[in-house]
Design a protein around this motif. Structure first.
Motif, PDB file in Angstrom:
ATOM      1  N   ARG A 122      -2.542  52.413  83.923  1.00  0.00           N
ATOM      2  CA  ARG A 122      -2.050  53.783  83.705  1.00  0.00           C
ATOM      3  C   ARG A 122      -0.628  53.940  84.231  1.00  0.00           C
ATOM      4  NH1 ARG A 122      -6.562  56.259  86.525  1.00  0.00           N
ATOM      5  NH2 ARG A 122      -8.171  54.989  85.623  1.00  0.00           N
ATOM      6  N   ILE A 123      -0.342  53.312  85.365  1.00  0.00           N
ATOM      7  CA  ILE A 123       1.004  53.373  85.951  1.00  0.00           C
ATOM      8  C   ILE A 123       2.015  52.739  85.002  1.00  0.00           C
ATOM      9  CG2 ILE A 123       2.459  52.475  87.830  1.00  0.00           C
ATOM     10  CD1 ILE A 123      -0.137  52.690  89.603  1.00  0.00           C
ATOM     11  N   PHE A 124       1.592  51.702  84.308  1.00  0.00           N
ATOM     12  CA  PHE A 124       2.490  50.965  83.422  1.00  0.00           C
ATOM     13  C   PHE A 124       2.325  51.397  81.963  1.00  0.00           C
ATOM     14  CE2 PHE A 124       2.693  48.497  87.220  1.00  0.00           C
ATOM     15  CZ  PHE A 124       3.995  48.038  87.236  1.00  0.00           C
ATOM     16  N   GLY A 125       2.398  52.678  81.742  1.00  0.00           N
ATOM     17  CA  GLY A 125       2.443  53.195  80.381  1.00  0.00           C
ATOM     18  C   GLY A 125       1.122  53.252  79.652  1.00  0.00           C
ATOM     19  N   GLY A 126       0.028  53.290  80.379  1.00  0.00           N
ATOM     20  CA  GLY A 126      -1.284  53.406  79.742  1.00  0.00           C
ATOM     21  C   GLY A 126      -1.827  52.102  79.192  1.00  0.00           C
ATOM     22  N   ARG A 127      -1.410  51.002  79.764  1.00  0.00           N
ATOM     23  CA  ARG A 127      -1.881  49.701  79.294  1.00  0.00           C
ATOM     24  C   ARG A 127      -3.334  49.472  79.702  1.00  0.00           C
ATOM     25  NH1 ARG A 127       3.459  49.240  79.529  1.00  0.00           N
ATOM     26  NH2 ARG A 127       4.439  47.887  77.994  1.00  0.00           N
ATOM     27  N   ASP A 128      -4.033  48.696  78.909  1.00  0.00           N
ATOM     28  CA  ASP A 128      -5.425  48.340  79.157  1.00  0.00           C
ATOM     29  C   ASP A 128      -5.525  47.425  80.377  1.00  0.00           C
ATOM     30  OD1 ASP A 128      -7.823  46.215  78.269  1.00  0.00           O
ATOM     31  OD2 ASP A 128      -8.224  48.325  77.810  1.00  0.00           O
ATOM     32  N   HIS A 129      -6.656  47.483  81.073  1.00  0.00           N
ATOM     33  CA  HIS A 129      -6.830  46.659  82.272  1.00  0.00           C
ATOM     34  C   HIS A 129      -6.759  45.164  81.951  1.00  0.00           C
ATOM     35  CE1 HIS A 129     -10.939  46.816  80.709  1.00  0.00           C
ATOM     36  NE2 HIS A 129     -11.159  45.711  81.395  1.00  0.00           N
ATOM     37  N   THR A 130      -7.171  44.757  80.751  1.00  0.00           N
ATOM     38  CA  THR A 130      -7.091  43.338  80.403  1.00  0.00           C
ATOM     39  C   THR A 130      -5.633  42.902  80.219  1.00  0.00           C
ATOM     40  OG1 THR A 130      -7.417  43.845  78.057  1.00  0.00           O
ATOM     41  CG2 THR A 130      -9.376  43.267  79.348  1.00  0.00           C
ATOM     42  N   THR A 131      -4.787  43.815  79.774  1.00  0.00           N
ATOM     43  CA  THR A 131      -3.358  43.525  79.660  1.00  0.00           C
ATOM     44  C   THR A 131      -2.769  43.282  81.046  1.00  0.00           C
ATOM     45  OG1 THR A 131      -3.215  44.875  77.670  1.00  0.00           O
ATOM     46  CG2 THR A 131      -1.140  44.424  78.827  1.00  0.00           C
ATOM     47  N   ILE A 132      -3.206  44.081  82.017  1.00  0.00           N
ATOM     48  CA  ILE A 132      -2.727  43.928  83.388  1.00  0.00           C
ATOM     49  C   ILE A 132      -3.193  42.594  83.953  1.00  0.00           C
ATOM     50  CG2 ILE A 132      -2.785  44.897  85.715  1.00  0.00           C
ATOM     51  CD1 ILE A 132      -1.153  46.528  83.553  1.00  0.00           C
ATOM     52  N   ALA A 133      -4.475  42.270  83.753  1.00  0.00           N
ATOM     53  CA  ALA A 133      -5.006  40.992  84.243  1.00  0.00           C
ATOM     54  C   ALA A 133      -4.260  39.825  83.600  1.00  0.00           C
ATOM     55  CB  ALA A 133      -6.503  40.889  83.950  1.00  0.00           C
ATOM     56  N   ASN A 134      -3.976  39.941  82.311  1.00  0.00           N
ATOM     57  CA  ASN A 134      -3.253  38.881  81.618  1.00  0.00           C
ATOM     58  C   ASN A 134      -1.821  38.745  82.141  1.00  0.00           C
ATOM     59  OD1 ASN A 134      -3.110  36.849  79.487  1.00  0.00           O
ATOM     60  ND2 ASN A 134      -1.658  38.258  78.549  1.00  0.00           N
TER      61      ASN A 134
ATOM     62  N   ARG B  75     -10.777  37.426  84.799  1.00  0.00           N
ATOM     63  CA  ARG B  75     -10.324  36.112  84.336  1.00  0.00           C
ATOM     64  C   ARG B  75     -11.453  35.422  83.577  1.00  0.00           C
ATOM     65  NH1 ARG B  75      -8.962  34.260  88.999  1.00  0.00           N
ATOM     66  NH2 ARG B  75      -7.161  35.597  89.082  1.00  0.00           N
ATOM     67  N   LEU B  76     -12.687  35.516  84.098  1.00  0.00           N
ATOM     68  CA  LEU B  76     -13.834  34.932  83.411  1.00  0.00           C
ATOM     69  C   LEU B  76     -14.078  35.616  82.070  1.00  0.00           C
ATOM     70  CD1 LEU B  76     -16.318  34.478  86.401  1.00  0.00           C
ATOM     71  CD2 LEU B  76     -15.189  32.670  85.095  1.00  0.00           C
ATOM     72  N   LEU B  77     -13.938  36.946  82.046  1.00  0.00           N
ATOM     73  CA  LEU B  77     -14.122  37.677  80.793  1.00  0.00           C
ATOM     74  C   LEU B  77     -13.069  37.285  79.765  1.00  0.00           C
ATOM     75  CD1 LEU B  77     -15.044  41.230  82.119  1.00  0.00           C
ATOM     76  CD2 LEU B  77     -16.539  39.629  80.927  1.00  0.00           C
ATOM     77  N   LEU B  78     -11.818  37.134  80.208  1.00  0.00           N
ATOM     78  CA  LEU B  78     -10.759  36.710  79.287  1.00  0.00           C
ATOM     79  C   LEU B  78     -11.031  35.305  78.757  1.00  0.00           C
ATOM     80  CD1 LEU B  78      -7.602  38.076  81.122  1.00  0.00           C
ATOM     81  CD2 LEU B  78      -8.541  38.887  78.958  1.00  0.00           C
ATOM     82  N   ASP B  79     -11.515  34.415  79.622  1.00  0.00           N
ATOM     83  CA  ASP B  79     -11.859  33.062  79.192  1.00  0.00           C
ATOM     84  C   ASP B  79     -13.008  33.094  78.193  1.00  0.00           C
ATOM     85  OD1 ASP B  79      -9.895  32.053  80.850  1.00  0.00           O
ATOM     86  OD2 ASP B  79     -11.295  31.422  82.435  1.00  0.00           O
ATOM     87  N   ALA B  80     -14.023  33.936  78.478  1.00  0.00           N
ATOM     88  CA  ALA B  80     -15.158  34.065  77.563  1.00  0.00           C
ATOM     89  C   ALA B  80     -14.700  34.610  76.215  1.00  0.00           C
ATOM     90  CB  ALA B  80     -16.233  34.970  78.174  1.00  0.00           C
ATOM     91  N   GLN B  81     -13.814  35.605  76.224  1.00  0.00           N
ATOM     92  CA  GLN B  81     -13.308  36.167  74.977  1.00  0.00           C
ATOM     93  C   GLN B  81     -12.552  35.112  74.178  1.00  0.00           C
ATOM     94  OE1 GLN B  81     -13.913  39.353  73.698  1.00  0.00           O
ATOM     95  NE2 GLN B  81     -13.128  38.331  71.893  1.00  0.00           N
ATOM     96  N   GLU B  82     -11.798  34.276  74.861  1.00  0.00           N
ATOM     97  CA  GLU B  82     -11.058  33.207  74.184  1.00  0.00           C
ATOM     98  C   GLU B  82     -12.029  32.235  73.516  1.00  0.00           C
ATOM     99  OE1 GLU B  82      -7.954  29.622  75.290  1.00  0.00           O
ATOM    100  OE2 GLU B  82      -8.052  31.372  76.589  1.00  0.00           O
ATOM    101  N   LEU B  83     -13.127  31.891  74.210  1.00  0.00           N
ATOM    102  CA  LEU B  83     -14.129  30.992  73.637  1.00  0.00           C
ATOM    103  C   LEU B  83     -14.806  31.636  72.427  1.00  0.00           C
ATOM    104  CD1 LEU B  83     -15.778  29.542  76.868  1.00  0.00           C
ATOM    105  CD2 LEU B  83     -14.312  28.337  75.242  1.00  0.00           C
ATOM    106  N   ILE B  84     -15.095  32.924  72.526  1.00  0.00           N
ATOM    107  CA  ILE B  84     -15.713  33.644  71.407  1.00  0.00           C
ATOM    108  C   ILE B  84     -14.772  33.630  70.201  1.00  0.00           C
ATOM    109  CG2 ILE B  84     -16.394  35.952  70.607  1.00  0.00           C
ATOM    110  CD1 ILE B  84     -17.486  36.386  73.513  1.00  0.00           C
ATOM    111  N   ASN B  85     -13.495  33.886  70.447  1.00  0.00           N
ATOM    112  CA  ASN B  85     -12.517  33.876  69.354  1.00  0.00           C
ATOM    113  C   ASN B  85     -12.419  32.495  68.705  1.00  0.00           C
ATOM    114  OD1 ASN B  85     -11.970  36.556  69.830  1.00  0.00           O
ATOM    115  ND2 ASN B  85     -10.121  36.167  71.006  1.00  0.00           N
ATOM    116  N   LYS B  86     -12.431  31.443  69.508  1.00  0.00           N
ATOM    117  CA  LYS B  86     -12.379  30.082  68.965  1.00  0.00           C
ATOM    118  C   LYS B  86     -13.623  29.776  68.145  1.00  0.00           C
ATOM    119  CE  LYS B  86      -9.397  28.005  72.477  1.00  0.00           C
ATOM    120  NZ  LYS B  86      -9.323  27.071  73.608  1.00  0.00           N
ATOM    121  N   ALA B  87     -14.789  30.173  68.660  1.00  0.00           N
ATOM    122  CA  ALA B  87     -16.040  29.938  67.937  1.00  0.00           C
ATOM    123  C   ALA B  87     -16.045  30.702  66.612  1.00  0.00           C
ATOM    124  CB  ALA B  87     -17.241  30.348  68.793  1.00  0.00           C
TER     125      ALA B  87
END
Length: 140
Positions: free
Chosen positions: A62-74, A118-130
């Motif tokens: 929210r501080i950085f223009g309403g960005r999603d929490h996954t954007t911040i983690a990335n 970080r684990l969720l982002l990794d899982a999402q990457e695996l899902i996208n690859k699959a």
């Protein structure tokens, strides 16, 4: 939940320090600009807020223009990765942290929320690859 006056002051100090080091204004840092210098300044500012303050990733977003929490983690992950091989960037981050001075940073290793994301982002990457692999098989 709103930020305290002390938190707002610390965030202002972080933006000021990053602006001095990078030449990017606070408005540019929170903007949607994808110019390399502004993205780098944004990553440094996000990293500093993440390390120095006990705020959720959603709150930082929210501080950085309403960005999603996954954007911040990335952004935090990207900065950590790039610091390993980009000495100029590592120096800018270190300079910003030194300039901010007093108060110990939040230890990165103890950030359970960051580990989970970080684990969720990794899982999402695996899902996208699959999904991409399955899409390729069904087209054959």
């Amino acid at each position: 939940m709103t930020l305290t006056t002390k938190q707002e002051a610390e965030i202002a100090r972080i933006f000021e320090a990053v602006s001095e080091l990078t030449g990017a204004t606070r408005e540019e840092i929170v903007s949607s600009s994808r110019q390399r210098g502004i993205v780098e300044a944004r990553w440094i500012a996000i990293y500093c807020v993440h390390r120095r303050m006990n705020l959720s990733l959603q709150r930082i977003g929210r501080i950085f223009g309403g960005r999603d929490h996954t954007t911040i983690a990335n952004a935090v992950k990207q900065l950590k990765d790039r610091k390993a091989y980009d000495a100029t960037l590592a120096d800018k981050v270190d300079d910003a942290m030194v300039q901010l001075g007093a108060g110990p940073p939040i230890p990165e290793a103890s950030s359970q929320e960051s580990d989970i994301l970080r684990l969720l982002l990794d899982a999402q990457e695996l899902i996208n690859k699959a999904a991409a692999m399955m899409g390729a098989k069904t087209k054959s």
